[in-house]
Write an enzyme that holds these catalytic residues in place. Sequence first.
Site, PDB file in Angstrom:
ATOM      1  N   ARG A  60      -0.367   7.950  30.068  1.00  0.00           N
ATOM      2  CA  ARG A  60       1.090   7.888  30.188  1.00  0.00           C
ATOM      3  C   ARG A  60       1.778   8.867  29.245  1.00  0.00           C
ATOM      4  O   ARG A  60       2.911   9.262  29.484  1.00  0.00           O
ATOM      5  CB  ARG A  60       1.562   6.451  29.940  1.00  0.00           C
ATOM      6  CG  ARG A  60       3.038   6.235  30.135  1.00  0.00           C
ATOM      7  CD  ARG A  60       3.363   4.788  30.524  1.00  0.00           C
ATOM      8  NE  ARG A  60       2.774   3.802  29.632  1.00  0.00           N
ATOM      9  CZ  ARG A  60       3.361   3.323  28.520  1.00  0.00           C
ATOM     10  NH1 ARG A  60       4.554   3.772  28.167  1.00  0.00           N
ATOM     11  NH2 ARG A  60       2.764   2.414  27.791  1.00  0.00           N
ATOM     12  N   LYS A 108      14.910  18.635  43.676  1.00  0.00           N
ATOM     13  CA  LYS A 108      15.685  19.607  44.441  1.00  0.00           C
ATOM     14  C   LYS A 108      15.198  21.029  44.182  1.00  0.00           C
ATOM     15  O   LYS A 108      14.110  21.397  44.619  1.00  0.00           O
ATOM     16  CB  LYS A 108      17.158  19.366  44.169  1.00  0.00           C
ATOM     17  CG  LYS A 108      17.573  17.947  44.649  1.00  0.00           C
ATOM     18  CD  LYS A 108      19.008  17.632  44.406  1.00  0.00           C
ATOM     19  CE  LYS A 108      19.429  16.343  45.115  1.00  0.00           C
ATOM     20  NZ  LYS A 108      18.775  15.127  44.610  1.00  0.00           N
ATOM     21  N   ASP A 125      24.352  16.140  34.142  1.00  0.00           N
ATOM     22  CA  ASP A 125      23.530  16.306  35.341  1.00  0.00           C
ATOM     23  C   ASP A 125      23.633  17.778  35.720  1.00  0.00           C
ATOM     24  O   ASP A 125      24.644  18.234  36.259  1.00  0.00           O
ATOM     25  CB  ASP A 125      24.042  15.406  36.465  1.00  0.00           C
ATOM     26  CG  ASP A 125      23.128  15.428  37.687  1.00  0.00           C
ATOM     27  OD1 ASP A 125      22.458  16.460  37.915  1.00  0.00           O
ATOM     28  OD2 ASP A 125      23.104  14.428  38.431  1.00  0.00           O
ATOM     29  N   TYR A 127      27.111  11.537  40.704  1.00  0.00           N
ATOM     30  CA  TYR A 127      26.188  11.158  41.771  1.00  0.00           C
ATOM     31  C   TYR A 127      26.319   9.658  42.030  1.00  0.00           C
ATOM     32  O   TYR A 127      26.370   8.857  41.088  1.00  0.00           O
ATOM     33  CB  TYR A 127      24.785  11.529  41.311  1.00  0.00           C
ATOM     34  CG  TYR A 127      23.625  11.241  42.213  1.00  0.00           C
ATOM     35  CD1 TYR A 127      23.638  11.554  43.563  1.00  0.00           C
ATOM     36  CD2 TYR A 127      22.458  10.696  41.668  1.00  0.00           C
ATOM     37  CE1 TYR A 127      22.541  11.304  44.364  1.00  0.00           C
ATOM     38  CE2 TYR A 127      21.343  10.453  42.449  1.00  0.00           C
ATOM     39  CZ  TYR A 127      21.391  10.750  43.803  1.00  0.00           C
ATOM     40  OH  TYR A 127      20.299  10.512  44.591  1.00  0.00           O
TER      41      TYR A 127
END
Length: 401
Positions: A57, A207, A182, A110
Amino acid sequence: MSGKKKTQLITAGRKKQWTNGVVNPPVQRASTVVFHSVAEKNHAIKNRAKQTLFYGRRGTHTHFAFQDAMTDIEGGAGCALYPCGTAAITNSILAFVETGDHILMVDTCYEPTRDFCNTIMKKMGVKTTYFDPLIGAEINELIQPNTKVMFLESPGSITMEVQDVPLLSKIAHQHNIVVMLDNTWAAGVHFSPFEHGVDISIQAATKYIVGHSDVMLGTAVANEKHWDQLREQSYLMGQCISPDDAYLGLRGIRTLDVRLRQHAENSLKVAQWLQTRPEIDHVRHPALETCPGHDVFKRDFTGGNGLFSFVLKGSFPNATTALLDGMTHFSMGYSWGGFESLILANEPNSFNALRTVAHPHFEGTLIRLHIGLEDVDDLISDLESALERYNAAVLESVTTA
């Protein structure tokens, strides 16, 4: 994009310790890391936060290479990885707030960011105040003694308002507020977050970083002051990603410059063509004067991409359906940033649930486009046919009313 930045996209994350003699860092899959001596184990424990193999992890060499690349590209001190952009947003906020705190959130964020603040944050006793993306110095009036985070998104989701990030960041820092951005639209390369006062730059790497619509991935790059806290809090909340996804993020970075340039060239041509159409009220493309915050875009950004919106002169839902149905090169889809073109519509009343402060000052239907890498003439032809369907449906609705 500068020549230095273009070269950086090719070289970032390719240290010899990650590549092991090949061009791309190999995909290193691991849950358990084994140690062959107590000294080796103790060394790993001591350096587990410093890109040393310790536990799956914490990351493998594939993760470390991707983290290096994102840190170099955006200019921060370190990069935390998440299984999607929303996870990057929510966990970055969670790392810096506690019960009784207050968040200043841009009203054009968003939609899942708003939902998180209105549900999870509210349940935890953290209050959120939304503000107009173009507010400027008046943000001072909204700052409270317990304000811990100012969250920005520029350009704004759907309606594309460009914020004055340097001004808002300067004011936030006067009150010891953490500034998060963002930065997905700029893909971390067309807006330099840390040069403009941002503390944590967040992306849905799903994206443009990945660029092929085949991976869910989130990143948060922090400056030196906030990196340790972001890293350790995210680790405690169990955030990690597959090494295969990290590899695909690295792959996407290598072609980011050429893809963004073509997206931007295509989208500007389409936007300028839309401006000539009688059905269009205005186009919300940051590179055009008709977009709110255009002057800030010219000052702070170094390029564009394929995502923008335009507003029709009226609202005729049946005609909008006719426009959307029958597209050849545009599909309807909620993500963007891949090689393909996408289209979605928002009727004016749909913003009632998306905005509480910055209500749109237009009455027509908003169409959001992502312009892909297809031939731009084919895309324009597709939109021209769509507007013909729209006009026919509007005429029919008027004559039968």
